[in-house]
Design a protein around this motif. Structure first.
Motif, mmCIF file in Angstrom:
data_model
loop_
_atom_site.group_PDB
_atom_site.id
_atom_site.type_symbol
_atom_site.label_atom_id
_atom_site.label_comp_id
_atom_site.label_asym_id
_atom_site.label_seq_id
_atom_site.Cartn_x
_atom_site.Cartn_y
_atom_site.Cartn_z
ATOM 1 N N ASP A 118 0.893 -1.300 0.262
ATOM 2 C CA ASP A 118 -0.811 0.444 0.151
ATOM 3 C C ASP A 118 1.506 0.634 -0.085
ATOM 4 N N LEU A 119 2.086 0.700 -0.145
ATOM 5 C CA LEU A 119 3.195 2.374 -0.553
ATOM 6 C C LEU A 119 3.289 2.919 -1.412
ATOM 7 N N GLU A 120 2.744 3.681 -1.954
ATOM 8 C CA GLU A 120 2.376 4.683 -2.970
ATOM 9 C C GLU A 120 4.009 5.396 -3.543
ATOM 10 N N GLU A 121 4.206 5.814 -2.827
ATOM 11 C CA GLU A 121 6.004 6.650 -3.434
ATOM 12 C C GLU A 121 6.542 6.236 -2.256
ATOM 13 N N PHE A 122 8.105 6.747 -1.897
ATOM 14 C CA PHE A 122 9.068 6.773 -1.023
ATOM 15 C C PHE A 122 9.893 7.853 -1.233
ATOM 16 N N PRO A 123 9.446 9.129 -0.488
ATOM 17 C CA PRO A 123 10.067 10.401 -0.621
ATOM 18 C C PRO A 123 11.530 10.073 0.326
ATOM 19 N N LEU A 124 12.269 11.082 0.187
ATOM 20 C CA LEU A 124 13.965 11.239 0.019
ATOM 21 C C LEU A 124 13.622 10.996 1.310
ATOM 22 N N PRO A 125 14.491 10.321 2.106
ATOM 23 C CA PRO A 125 14.724 10.374 3.669
ATOM 24 C C PRO A 125 15.798 11.027 4.211
ATOM 25 N N PRO A 126 14.998 12.032 5.927
ATOM 26 C CA PRO A 126 16.262 12.645 6.720
ATOM 27 C C PRO A 126 17.854 12.713 6.008
ATOM 28 N N PHE A 127 18.547 13.703 5.822
ATOM 29 C CA PHE A 127 19.937 13.252 5.231
ATOM 30 C C PHE A 127 20.763 12.170 6.014
ATOM 31 N N ASP A 128 20.736 12.726 7.969
ATOM 32 C CA ASP A 128 20.304 11.547 8.565
ATOM 33 C C ASP A 128 21.427 11.043 8.337
ATOM 34 N N GLU A 129 19.490 9.765 8.007
ATOM 35 C CA GLU A 129 19.488 8.558 7.589
ATOM 36 C C GLU A 129 19.983 8.177 6.367
ATOM 37 N N LEU A 130 19.970 9.153 5.497
ATOM 38 C CA LEU A 130 19.780 8.655 4.313
ATOM 39 C C LEU A 130 21.018 8.319 3.919
ATOM 40 N N GLY A 131 22.274 9.332 5.423
ATOM 41 C CA GLY A 131 23.944 9.118 5.039
ATOM 42 C C GLY A 131 24.340 7.742 5.469
ATOM 43 N N ARG A 132 23.474 7.266 6.051
ATOM 44 C CA ARG A 132 23.668 5.193 6.956
ATOM 45 C C ARG A 132 23.457 4.787 5.765
ATOM 46 N N GLN A 133 23.272 4.550 4.574
ATOM 47 C CA GLN A 133 23.138 4.260 3.284
ATOM 48 C C GLN A 133 23.748 4.051 2.158
ATOM 49 N N ALA A 134 23.660 5.977 2.297
ATOM 50 C CA ALA A 134 24.998 5.839 1.139
ATOM 51 C C ALA A 134 25.482 7.180 1.586
ATOM 52 N N SER A 135 27.196 7.269 1.032
ATOM 53 C CA SER A 135 28.039 8.409 1.655
ATOM 54 C C SER A 135 27.503 9.159 0.904
ATOM 55 N N LEU A 136 27.330 11.235 1.818
ATOM 56 C CA LEU A 136 26.630 12.257 1.245
ATOM 57 C C LEU A 136 28.652 12.868 1.326
ATOM 58 N N ASP A 137 29.443 12.040 0.953
ATOM 59 C CA ASP A 137 31.214 13.267 1.176
ATOM 60 C C ASP A 137 30.442 13.605 -0.450
ATOM 61 N N GLY A 138 31.234 14.960 -0.230
ATOM 62 C CA GLY A 138 31.648 16.003 -0.432
ATOM 63 C C GLY A 138 30.803 16.928 -1.746
ATOM 64 N N LEU A 139 29.684 16.617 -0.967
ATOM 65 C CA LEU A 139 28.254 17.582 -1.087
ATOM 66 C C LEU A 139 28.138 18.654 -0.030
ATOM 67 N N SER A 140 27.777 19.695 -0.662
ATOM 68 C CA SER A 140 28.023 20.825 -0.355
ATOM 69 C C SER A 140 26.569 21.236 0.030
#
Length: 247
Positions: free
Chosen positions: A126-148
């Motif tokens: 029943d999940l229609e869409e998955f929004p961009l997670p908070p960056f602290d959560e996203l950063g645990r899944q994929a590296s945010l290194d180098g992003l200003s």
């Protein structure tokens, strides 16, 4: 200046939450060098589409096929496909269907998926869409290194929720000819040595890599979104890969 008559068209496809806009800085470098480049937005990631949440993996693959047709892809003039992150599933499907139309595939901090792969098998029906997670959560899944800060703000402002059907749909692959398409792995958040170690060990994320016939490895140390953290370097790598020998 590159001679367009002898240079293959490069199709740029970004991962989850992203559209063609994600490649703007890379595109500037590639077009300045005279390369014909087409950045595309996959179905489900166009904020203007009122039915975007219902788009499927098949819809995304069909859109890539349409873009290839617009680029006049043929066996005589195959295109180069650049797939970042979660674009790996629809691109793998297209490679399975049309390996003869692809001169080279470049995986940017990504890799081909195996038959039967589901990106997020635990996604509720029943999940229609998955929004961009908070960056602290996203950063645990994929590296945010180098992003200003500016890049992160743009990411947040322009990100489009990923359609639920895309996350749940199984990639069906039957044509082993896809494994013979020349391949470049641009390794950013995970070094190439680690990628190959995992591939040889059968790690689900990179198991298909060990089955490929022709693989070039390029390290570009940065986070998971090199189109923002190192756009010039990424553009140079893509340009070199596009015209590198395929035999």
């Amino acid at each position: 200046m590159t001679n367009n008559a002898s240079s293959p068209t490069i199709i740029l496809i970004a991962g989850h939450w992203l559209g063609a806009w994600a490649w703007d800085e890379v595109l500037e470098h590639l077009t300045a060098d005279g390369r014909r480049t087409i950045p595309m937005t996959l179905p489900g990631l166009d904020e203007r589409d009122p039915e975007r949440a219902s788009r499927t993996l098949d819809d995304q693959a069909a859109a890539i096929e349409q873009t290839m047709a617009q680029a006049a892809a043929s066996e005589a003039r195959p295109v180069v496909i650049v797939a970042h992150s979660g674009a790996n599933a629809p691109v793998s499907v297209v490679l399975d269907r049309h390996p003869e139309l692809v001169r080279r595939v470049v995986w940017v901090d990504s890799g081909p998926v195996a038959d039967g792969t589901v990106f997020a098998p635990d996604t509720p029906e029943d999940l229609e869409e998955f929004p961009l997670p908070p960056f602290d959560e996203l950063g645990r899944q994929a590296s945010l290194d180098g992003l200003s800060t500016e890049a992160l703000e743009r990411f947040r402002a322009r990100a489009v929720p990923e359609p639920g059907p895309v996350l749940r749909q199984q990639a069906k692959l039957t044509n082993d000819a896809r494994l013979a398409v020349p391949t470049t792995l641009v390794c950013c958040s995970i070094p190439s040595a680690q990628v190959m170690e995992w591939a040889d060990a059968g790690h689900p994320m990179f198991a298909e890599v060990s089955r490929l016939d022709h693989v070039d490895l390029v390290d570009l140390p940065t986070g998971h979104w090199p189109m923002w953290s190192r756009p010039g370097d990424l553009a140079r790598i893509l340009a070199a890969a596009a015209t590198s020998p395929v035999d």
